[in-house]
Design a protein around this motif. Structure first.
Motif, mmCIF file in Angstrom:
data_model
loop_
_atom_site.group_PDB
_atom_site.id
_atom_site.type_symbol
_atom_site.label_atom_id
_atom_site.label_comp_id
_atom_site.label_asym_id
_atom_site.label_seq_id
_atom_site.Cartn_x
_atom_site.Cartn_y
_atom_site.Cartn_z
ATOM 1 N N UNK A 49 0.820 -1.202 0.000
ATOM 2 C CA UNK A 49 0.000 0.000 0.000
ATOM 3 C C UNK A 49 0.854 1.251 0.000
ATOM 4 N N UNK A 50 0.199 2.398 0.085
ATOM 5 C CA UNK A 50 0.900 3.686 0.009
ATOM 6 C C UNK A 50 1.896 3.839 1.161
ATOM 7 N N UNK A 51 1.460 3.505 2.372
ATOM 8 C CA UNK A 51 2.360 3.685 3.522
ATOM 9 C C UNK A 51 3.625 2.823 3.416
ATOM 10 N N UNK A 52 3.506 1.520 3.118
ATOM 11 C CA UNK A 52 4.733 0.727 2.934
ATOM 12 C C UNK A 52 5.615 1.277 1.814
ATOM 13 N N UNK A 88 5.501 4.597 13.274
ATOM 14 C CA UNK A 88 4.190 4.089 12.891
ATOM 15 C C UNK A 88 3.746 4.825 11.640
ATOM 16 N N UNK A 89 3.239 4.032 10.688
ATOM 17 C CA UNK A 89 2.613 4.587 9.483
ATOM 18 C C UNK A 89 1.361 3.798 9.275
ATOM 19 N N UNK A 90 0.219 4.442 9.430
ATOM 20 C CA UNK A 90 -1.034 3.690 9.390
ATOM 21 C C UNK A 90 -2.196 4.608 9.018
ATOM 22 N N UNK A 211 -5.139 15.305 9.053
ATOM 23 C CA UNK A 211 -3.828 15.167 8.421
ATOM 24 C C UNK A 211 -3.170 13.866 8.847
ATOM 25 N N UNK A 212 -2.582 13.149 7.888
ATOM 26 C CA UNK A 212 -1.840 11.926 8.196
ATOM 27 C C UNK A 212 -0.348 12.251 8.306
ATOM 28 N N UNK A 213 0.321 11.607 9.263
ATOM 29 C CA UNK A 213 1.774 11.783 9.385
ATOM 30 C C UNK A 213 2.392 10.519 9.960
ATOM 31 N N UNK A 214 3.719 10.480 9.924
ATOM 32 C CA UNK A 214 4.469 9.349 10.459
ATOM 33 C C UNK A 214 4.801 9.669 11.919
ATOM 34 N N UNK A 215 4.540 8.714 12.810
ATOM 35 C CA UNK A 215 4.824 8.943 14.227
ATOM 36 C C UNK A 215 6.088 8.217 14.649
ATOM 37 N N UNK A 216 6.874 8.872 15.499
ATOM 38 C CA UNK A 216 8.080 8.207 16.029
ATOM 39 C C UNK A 216 8.277 8.611 17.482
ATOM 40 N N UNK A 217 9.254 7.944 18.123
ATOM 41 C CA UNK A 217 9.468 8.188 19.547
ATOM 42 C C UNK A 217 9.692 9.678 19.784
ATOM 43 N N UNK A 218 9.082 10.163 20.848
ATOM 44 C CA UNK A 218 9.185 11.589 21.170
ATOM 45 C C UNK A 218 10.644 11.992 21.323
ATOM 46 N N UNK A 219 10.996 13.092 20.690
ATOM 47 C CA UNK A 219 12.355 13.595 20.838
ATOM 48 C C UNK A 219 13.369 12.959 19.921
ATOM 49 N N UNK A 220 12.951 11.992 19.082
ATOM 50 C CA UNK A 220 13.900 11.410 18.129
ATOM 51 C C UNK A 220 13.997 12.353 16.927
ATOM 52 N N UNK A 221 14.644 13.488 17.158
ATOM 53 C CA UNK A 221 14.652 14.540 16.134
ATOM 54 C C UNK A 221 15.512 14.150 14.936
ATOM 55 N N UNK A 222 16.488 13.247 15.159
ATOM 56 C CA UNK A 222 17.326 12.814 14.037
ATOM 57 C C UNK A 222 16.455 12.082 13.022
#
Ligand code: ARG
Length: 254
Positions: A49-52, A88-90, A211-222
């Protein structure tokens, strides 16, 4: 002769080092819930799908391998927050509550909550759901923004009950067997489900835009800026091509 040997040895060592690098390429784990076509769904034993597709492009540009874990929608945000998954991408909507738990990338798509009803339904617009005396059984995928909207605006407001399902697919199945009056879900999966099932239609009046976005661990700015960097190179044409790729209608069997 010695010199040649030394050069050959150095070359061999370098090559081995490269090979080792290639093998030990690190993996980023994406968590998703693959009952959400065209964003993510199962084809054979693959999550596609689009996310993968976007995730694969992001990982490739960043030099990582991609691993996809298909799990319950409800556990995605907490799994990323705890570090169990890298991102997460969902078709994940950015909300204030979720922002407390994870960091989001820039937006890569827009979703609209819509209402699916049987073609002969008495519900003909979103307003009918809030009409005096309304008492509908509303199906949602548990933990989604559709669940949150329906719980606040319908159940808590006294306009009916909300039934929460593990997947959107299950909710739509319950609608086709007459157990529900409607299903509230994002527009693109809704179109897909309606195309795959006779007798269903989407109300023309949409509900909420998200709005859809990709989520990651808080503060993982890299990771966040690396992802944003790749997303910023993605054109509307790229996105539409992925959409076309993923447009294959999924039958309701799960
Ligand atoms: N956009 C909605 C939300 O974020 C629904 C997402 C459902 N996604 C899925 N892969 N099942 O709550």
């Amino acid at each position: 002769m010695k010199k040649i040997l030394a050069v050959a040895l150095a070359l061999a060592l370098t090559l081995t080092a490269f090979a080792a690098c290639a093998e030990s390429k690190e993996t980023l784990t994406m968590a998703t819930n693959a009952s959400f076509p065209p964003y993510e769904y199962v084809e054979g034993d693959q999550v596609v799908g689009i996310d993968p597709e976007i995730a694969a492009a992001v990982c490739e540009k960043m030099g990582y391998d991609l691993e996809i874990v298909d799990t319950e929608f409800d556990s995605l945000i907490s799994g990323v927050a705890s570090g169990k998954y890298d991102f997460v991408m969902a078709g994940m909507t950015v909300t204030e509550e979720r922002k407390q738990m994870v960091s989001f990338s820039d937006t890569y798509a827009t979703g609209v909550q819509v209402v699916i009803v049987p073609e002969d339904s008495a519900i003909t617009s979103v307003d009918d759901l809030f009409a005096e005396g309304a008492d509908n059984a509303v199906g949602v995928q548990q933990g989604t923004t559709g669940d949150i909207c329906a719980t606040e605006d319908i159940e808590d407001a006294g306009f009916g009950t909300v039934e929460r399902f593990k997947t959107g697919t299950d909710a739509v199945l319950a609608l086709t067997t007459g157990k529900l009056d409607c299903v509230i879900i994002d527009n693109e999966p809704a179109k897909n489900f309606v195309a795959a099932n006779e007798g269903l239609t989407i109300l023309e009046t949409p509900w909420v835009e998200e709005d859809y976005a990709i989520g990651m661990k808080k503060g993982n700015t890299a990771l966040q800026s690396a992802i944003n960097e790749v997303l910023s190179t993605m054109t509307a044409d790229d996105y539409n091509a992925m959409m076309d790729d993923a447009i294959s209608v999924q039958p309701l069997s799960k």
